[in-house]
Design an enzyme around this catalytic site. Structure first.
Site, mmCIF file in Angstrom:
data_model
loop_
_atom_site.group_PDB
_atom_site.id
_atom_site.type_symbol
_atom_site.label_atom_id
_atom_site.label_comp_id
_atom_site.label_asym_id
_atom_site.label_seq_id
_atom_site.Cartn_x
_atom_site.Cartn_y
_atom_site.Cartn_z
ATOM 1 N N GLY A 60 56.875 -19.682 -25.468
ATOM 2 C CA GLY A 60 55.557 -19.507 -24.871
ATOM 3 C C GLY A 60 55.451 -19.845 -23.408
ATOM 4 O O GLY A 60 54.348 -19.858 -22.851
ATOM 5 N N GLU A 87 66.792 -10.454 -28.776
ATOM 6 C CA GLU A 87 65.764 -10.903 -29.715
ATOM 7 C C GLU A 87 64.874 -9.742 -30.146
ATOM 8 O O GLU A 87 64.978 -9.246 -31.255
ATOM 9 C CB GLU A 87 64.962 -12.046 -29.086
ATOM 10 C CG GLU A 87 65.813 -13.287 -28.835
ATOM 11 C CD GLU A 87 65.027 -14.439 -28.239
ATOM 12 O OE1 GLU A 87 63.893 -14.228 -27.786
ATOM 13 O OE2 GLU A 87 65.554 -15.565 -28.239
ATOM 14 N N LYS A 235 68.353 -26.452 -9.384
ATOM 15 C CA LYS A 235 69.461 -26.332 -8.435
ATOM 16 C C LYS A 235 69.569 -24.887 -7.961
ATOM 17 O O LYS A 235 69.148 -23.942 -8.636
ATOM 18 C CB LYS A 235 70.777 -26.790 -9.060
ATOM 19 C CG LYS A 235 71.408 -25.809 -10.033
ATOM 20 C CD LYS A 235 72.816 -26.253 -10.421
ATOM 21 C CE LYS A 235 73.481 -25.236 -11.350
ATOM 22 N NZ LYS A 235 74.865 -25.590 -11.695
ATOM 23 N N ARG A 237 72.768 -23.170 -5.780
ATOM 24 C CA ARG A 237 74.006 -23.388 -5.044
ATOM 25 C C ARG A 237 74.034 -22.614 -3.735
ATOM 26 O O ARG A 237 73.819 -21.417 -3.704
ATOM 27 C CB ARG A 237 75.205 -22.971 -5.897
ATOM 28 C CG ARG A 237 75.561 -23.949 -7.004
ATOM 29 C CD ARG A 237 76.696 -23.421 -7.844
ATOM 30 N NE ARG A 237 77.012 -24.335 -8.938
ATOM 31 C CZ ARG A 237 77.667 -23.979 -10.044
ATOM 32 N NH1 ARG A 237 78.058 -22.724 -10.188
ATOM 33 N NH2 ARG A 237 77.918 -24.848 -10.995
ATOM 34 N N THR A 303 21.257 -37.203 -3.964
ATOM 35 C CA THR A 303 20.810 -35.986 -4.625
ATOM 36 C C THR A 303 19.502 -35.499 -4.017
ATOM 37 O O THR A 303 18.546 -36.270 -3.881
ATOM 38 C CB THR A 303 20.614 -36.237 -6.123
ATOM 39 O OG1 THR A 303 21.852 -36.666 -6.697
ATOM 40 C CG2 THR A 303 20.136 -34.981 -6.825
ATOM 41 N N GLY A 304 19.458 -34.231 -3.641
ATOM 42 C CA GLY A 304 18.235 -33.646 -3.115
ATOM 43 C C GLY A 304 17.906 -34.014 -1.692
ATOM 44 O O GLY A 304 16.802 -33.713 -1.208
ATOM 45 N N GLY A 306 19.249 -32.828 0.988
ATOM 46 C CA GLY A 306 19.380 -31.694 1.903
ATOM 47 C C GLY A 306 20.788 -31.313 2.298
ATOM 48 O O GLY A 306 20.969 -30.491 3.202
ATOM 49 N N THR A 308 23.215 -29.493 0.732
ATOM 50 C CA THR A 308 23.529 -28.083 0.520
ATOM 51 C C THR A 308 22.726 -27.185 1.451
ATOM 52 O O THR A 308 23.245 -26.187 1.968
ATOM 53 C CB THR A 308 23.276 -27.699 -0.949
ATOM 54 O OG1 THR A 308 24.133 -28.472 -1.797
ATOM 55 C CG2 THR A 308 23.561 -26.221 -1.191
ATOM 56 N N GLU A 331 29.443 -26.472 -7.576
ATOM 57 C CA GLU A 331 28.309 -27.054 -8.302
ATOM 58 C C GLU A 331 27.412 -25.974 -8.902
ATOM 59 O O GLU A 331 27.094 -26.013 -10.080
ATOM 60 C CB GLU A 331 27.509 -27.976 -7.379
ATOM 61 C CG GLU A 331 28.292 -29.209 -6.945
ATOM 62 C CD GLU A 331 27.419 -30.275 -6.314
ATOM 63 O OE1 GLU A 331 26.287 -29.950 -5.881
ATOM 64 O OE2 GLU A 331 27.857 -31.429 -6.271
ATOM 65 N N MET A 480 31.895 -39.267 14.864
ATOM 66 C CA MET A 480 32.126 -37.956 15.460
ATOM 67 C C MET A 480 33.236 -38.118 16.482
ATOM 68 O O MET A 480 33.001 -38.661 17.569
ATOM 69 C CB MET A 480 30.869 -37.413 16.125
ATOM 70 C CG MET A 480 31.031 -36.020 16.703
ATOM 71 S SD MET A 480 31.500 -34.770 15.500
ATOM 72 C CE MET A 480 30.098 -34.810 14.399
#
Length: 480
Positions: A60, A87, A235, A237, A303-304, A306, A308, A331, A480
């Site tokens: 597999g 096979e 390996k 060679r 969170t929230g 600003g 994004t 997200e 900065m």
């Protein structure tokens, strides 16, 4: 390859004889491209031409697909091939790989690929110990000459040696096969079953990897909700290669390998004179006129607060300058991001149609950092992007990656961006909800818990603050 001349032994030597080679002409090994995406980067251009590579792995792991894809790539280059099967029957193999878009039956009819069918039949009986490979080697040589083959795949060598009990016979017969293939001037892949333990991975007979010129190992790991496959060169060679285990996938058109992105750390297309506007006038003023070209900004906050929205405004400002960008959405879905942007009057759908915007998404379970990096890199190069938003680093942390893997991914991504002069904004969710108690403006100056401050060039923090019985938002430039 070396051509040896007459060996002259000095009779005047008092201690050990001195061997003088009167004729010695060495030809450099040539690399044969496999054209398997990502693999030629591991091998610095391909497998050694005219030599044999053993491909070990358990069931597999993709050995047969690999062996056939190697031949298909050769046909596309005008190099015919021979597939030797011990096979499955040729008909079964052709049927199994048809889903990858490979019309093997047509290639056989056109004389591009020849099969040597050594698969077991119901009538076949072989007495162990008396089986000889001379006839088998002759059949391979005949097939090679018939289609003027340059590549040979044998699947699987373990099936041959299951008929022997004496390791000496196994080694002798393997030497016979590899020597004959080398004399034919073909580049060969031999697949072999492997046995893994806690510390190592080796072939079933412990001989194949010592006889072959090159050895690659395919492994299979159990992920959270899928099988994760990896490849490692053990390996090679005479030639250099990139060591280490990297992941690969079997997708709709075959195997794709995800090595680490090679980055020249000496190259950085950055400039303090050329500034890129975030799209918010006062914030641009706070950081000296915009983000310096090729610099990386970490935008941390609650969170929230600003984060994004600022990142989206950064992209929109670029679109208005006709500069393209890539949004790595970890997200929210691209559909939701486009709806949110439209509420602010920013038509990301239109920007996408104009080829100014590309989205990159990934599942956060069983995430492959190198695959994600390649997807980002390909999209950046495809639209010649100058802007990149990663939203967010926190999502990577909450994925099935450990923090060291996240940090390594970001180091590679930021180094690549600098080498291309791309401005990057990465968002990060900070843990402290309120940033400033009474009497303070900033409060906690935590930017991240995975030591990103040493990776990024600038840090901008957004905070909630309580003032006059109301909740306000504060933004500050920490670095900065």
């Amino acid at each position: 390859m070396a051509e040896y001349g007459t060996i002259n032994v000095s009779k005047t030597a008092k201690m050990k004889p001195i061997y003088i080679f009167s004729k010695w002409r060495t030809k450099m090994l040539r690399r044969l491209p496999t054209d398997i995406p990502g693999l030629d980067q591991l091998t610095y251009g391909g497998l050694p031409s005219g030599r044999t590579t053993v491909l070990m792995g358990d069931a597999g792991t993709g050995k047969t697909v690999f062996a056939m894809q190697f031949l298909i790539a050769g046909v596309k280059r005008g190099e015919n091939g021979v597939f030797v099967t011990f096979e499955e029957t040729p008909a079964d193999i052709a049927l199994n790989v048809a889903n990858f878009g490979w019309d093997v039956e047509k290639m056989v009819k056109d004389g591009k690929i020849a099969f040597v069918d050594a698969s077991p039949s119901l009538e076949e009986t072989v007495e162990a110990g008396k089986f000889d490979l001379e006839g088998f080697v002759i059949r391979i040589a005949h097939a090679v000459k018939k289609v003027n083959a340059k590549r040979v795949s044998i699947d699987s060598i373990s099936s041959i040696f299951s008929r022997y009990h004496d390791p000496a016979i196994v080694r002798r017969e393997l030497w016979r096969i590899t020597a004959k293939l080398k004399s034919l001037g073909v580049t060969t892949i031999l697949t072999a079953e492997g046995i893994s333990d806690k510390h190592d991975f080796k072939s079933r007979y412990g001989i194949e990897e010592f006889v072959a010129d090159n050895v690659m190992v395919l492994k299979r790991h159990k992920g959270e909700n899928k099988v994760v496959r990896s490849i490692e060169i053990i390996k090679m060679r005479g030639l250099s290669y990139r060591s280490g285990e990297v992941n690969f996938e079997i997708i709709e058109n075959g195997i794709i390998v995800y090595p680490k992105i090679p980055i020249d750390l000496n190259l950085a297309k950055t400039s303090y004179k050329n500034r890129v506007s975030i799209g918010i006038k006062k914030l641009d003023e706070m950081i000296g006129g915009g983000i310096p070209e090729g610099h990386v900004i970490l935008l941390g906050g609650n969170t929230g607060s600003g984060k994004t929205t600022i990142a989206m405004q950064f992209l929109q400002c670029g679109f208005e300058r006709k500069e393209s960008g890539v949004y790595v959405a970890l997200e929210e879905s691209p559909t939701q991001i486009k709806k949110t942007a439209l509420e602010h009057g920013w038509d990301f759908e239109k920007a996408e149609k104009r080829n100014l915007l590309r989205f990159v998404t990934t599942g956060l379970i069983d995430i492959d950092p190198n695959k994600l990096l390649y997807n980002i890199m390909n999209q950046l190069e495809d639209v010649r992007a100058k802007l990149l938003v990663l939203d967010s680093v926190s999502s990577l942390e909450s994925a099935t990656l450990d923090r060291n893997s996240v940090r390594e991914l970001l180091i590679q991504l930021t180094a690549y961006a600098k080498s291309k002069g791309i401005c990057v904004v990465m968002t990060y969710l900070t843990s402290a909800m309120f940033g400033a108690p009474v009497g303070q403006l900033m409060g906690s100056d935590e930017s991240s818990e995975i030591r990103l401050s040493s990776i990024v060039d600038g840090i901008i923090l957004t905070r909630y603050v309580e003032r006059d019985q109301s909740i306000r938002k504060l933004i500050g430039v920490l670095k900065m």
